[in-house]
Write a protein that holds these residues in place. Structure first.
Motif, PDB file in Angstrom:
ATOM      1  N   GLY A   1       0.791  -1.222   0.000  1.00 27.15           N
ATOM      2  CA  GLY A   1       0.000   0.000   0.000  1.00 27.15           C
ATOM      3  C   GLY A   1       0.823   1.272   0.000  1.00 27.15           C
ATOM      4  N   VAL A   2       2.010   1.211  -0.609  1.00 23.22           N
ATOM      5  CA  VAL A   2       2.913   2.357  -0.647  1.00 23.22           C
ATOM      6  C   VAL A   2       2.899   2.968  -2.043  1.00 23.22           C
ATOM      7  N   LEU A   3       2.912   4.300  -2.113  1.00 24.51           N
ATOM      8  CA  LEU A   3       3.042   4.993  -3.378  1.00 24.51           C
ATOM      9  C   LEU A   3       4.534   5.046  -3.710  1.00 24.51           C
ATOM     10  N   ALA A   4       4.986   4.114  -4.514  1.00 30.00           N
ATOM     11  CA  ALA A   4       6.424   3.965  -4.731  1.00 30.00           C
ATOM     12  C   ALA A   4       7.017   5.119  -5.516  1.00 30.00           C
ATOM     13  N   GLY A   5       6.304   5.584  -6.548  1.00 19.97           N
ATOM     14  CA  GLY A   5       6.877   6.612  -7.393  1.00 19.97           C
ATOM     15  C   GLY A   5       8.178   6.126  -8.008  1.00 19.97           C
ATOM     16  N   ARG A   6       9.204   6.957  -7.907  1.00 15.77           N
ATOM     17  CA  ARG A   6      10.506   6.616  -8.467  1.00 15.77           C
ATOM     18  C   ARG A   6      11.488   6.121  -7.406  1.00 15.77           C
ATOM     19  N   THR A   7      10.980   5.731  -6.254  1.00 17.82           N
ATOM     20  CA  THR A   7      11.830   5.208  -5.189  1.00 17.82           C
ATOM     21  C   THR A   7      12.634   4.017  -5.706  1.00 17.82           C
ATOM     22  N   PRO A   8      13.957   4.025  -5.554  1.00 18.76           N
ATOM     23  CA  PRO A   8      14.762   2.903  -6.070  1.00 18.76           C
ATOM     24  C   PRO A   8      14.560   1.642  -5.245  1.00 18.76           C
TER      25      PRO A   8
ATOM     26  N   GLY B   1       6.968   7.118  -1.569  1.00 19.46           N
ATOM     27  CA  GLY B   1       7.337   6.290  -0.435  1.00 19.46           C
ATOM     28  C   GLY B   1       6.362   6.348   0.728  1.00 19.46           C
ATOM     29  N   ARG B   2       5.306   7.143   0.610  1.00 22.26           N
ATOM     30  CA  ARG B   2       4.324   7.253   1.696  1.00 22.26           C
ATOM     31  C   ARG B   2       3.184   6.252   1.503  1.00 22.26           C
ATOM     32  N   LYS B   3       2.563   5.877   2.603  1.00 23.88           N
ATOM     33  CA  LYS B   3       1.419   4.972   2.555  1.00 23.88           C
ATOM     34  C   LYS B   3       0.222   5.686   1.917  1.00 23.88           C
ATOM     35  N   LEU B   4      -0.445   4.975   1.017  1.00 23.02           N
ATOM     36  CA  LEU B   4      -1.625   5.552   0.386  1.00 23.02           C
ATOM     37  C   LEU B   4      -2.707   5.891   1.405  1.00 23.02           C
ATOM     38  N   ALA B   5      -2.805   5.071   2.444  1.00 22.36           N
ATOM     39  CA  ALA B   5      -3.804   5.330   3.485  1.00 22.36           C
ATOM     40  C   ALA B   5      -3.561   6.662   4.179  1.00 22.36           C
ATOM     41  N   GLU B   6      -2.287   7.067   4.277  1.00 22.58           N
ATOM     42  CA  GLU B   6      -1.955   8.347   4.910  1.00 22.58           C
ATOM     43  C   GLU B   6      -2.267   9.527   3.993  1.00 22.58           C
ATOM     44  N   LEU B   7      -2.266   9.269   2.699  1.00 26.96           N
ATOM     45  CA  LEU B   7      -2.443  10.348   1.733  1.00 26.96           C
ATOM     46  C   LEU B   7      -3.902  10.679   1.462  1.00 26.96           C
TER      47      LEU B   7
END
Length: 228
Positions: free
Chosen positions: A18-25, A92-98
């Protein structure tokens, strides 16, 4: 013009957590995602692929790896313009937090005005992705002919934005489109307009092989008879 097969990467470790990975390596496929990637060569076995184009991120490269192993002569090109959306500070943040962020309502309901803090706008994301598709269509046509088929492995929001463009939809409507991990979407481009011929397909695509008598730029009035 070319037939484009858009492949969303297989399920990733970020998807399942449930993480918004984006471009996180370092975000890789999970066990299910690896199995989805392993099935890709069979799903595309009926298509004479001219090339593969891939986002630079690990999860996309891992998704295409089995296909490239099965077709060692298939040219592969990394394309930065189909990289994941730059979510900036949201990465890198949790979608639930966003969900409680005021910007989330804008992302959902008016994405053409959404810009991620420290990242890019969704309008800019679509513009670069569509530009990449148009450029690759022209290149594939020039090198392989107008009936060529090629694969592009990218990310959910990128693929949805390309689909919206192909359908003539405003970006503000693109959240109505859904593409699962490892799903395949096929867009046949012509000189006058694109045709969406598969959306979020999770099965076999053999029926998309170039026909002996292409229908050109005309739509099938009444719906047509389907693949032979």
């Amino acid at each position: 013009m070319a037939m484009l097969i858009l492949v969303r990467h297989g399920r990733s470790t970020a998807n399942i957590s449930g993480v918004l990975a984006g471009r996180t390596p370092g975000v890789s496929l999970d066990e299910r995602g690896a199995a989805q990637a392993a099935a890709l060569p069979d799903r595309l076995s009926g298509l004479p692929l001219a090339a593969a184009v891939v986002s630079p991120l690990q999860r996309c490269r891992e998704t295409l790896a089995p296909l490239l192993a099965a077709r060692p002569d298939l040219p592969v090109h990394t394309e930065d313009r189909i990289n994941e959306c730059d979510y900036g500070d949201w990465s890198g943040r949790k979608l639930a937090e966003l969900t409680d962020e005021p910007l989330m309502k804008v992302v959902q309901q008016h994405p053409s005005s959404a810009a991620f803090p420290g990242g890019e706008s969704m309008r800019g994301m679509q513009a670069r992705a569509v530009e990449a598709v148009r450029d690759w269509n022209a290149r594939i046509d020039a090198e392989h002919g107008e009936d060529a088929v090629y694969v592009m492995c990218s990310h959910g929001d990128i693929i949805k934005s390309v689909i919206a463009d192909a359908l003539g939809m405003h970006l503000d409507l693109f959240q109505r489109i859904h593409v699962d991990p490892s799903s395949l979407t096929a867009i046949r481009y012509t000189r006058l307009r694109p045709f969406l011929v598969r959306l979020g397909d999770t099965g076999d695509l053999a029926s998309l092989a170039p026909p002996e008598n292409p229908s050109g730029t005309d739509a099938a009035v009444g719906g047509g008879a389907g693949a032979p």
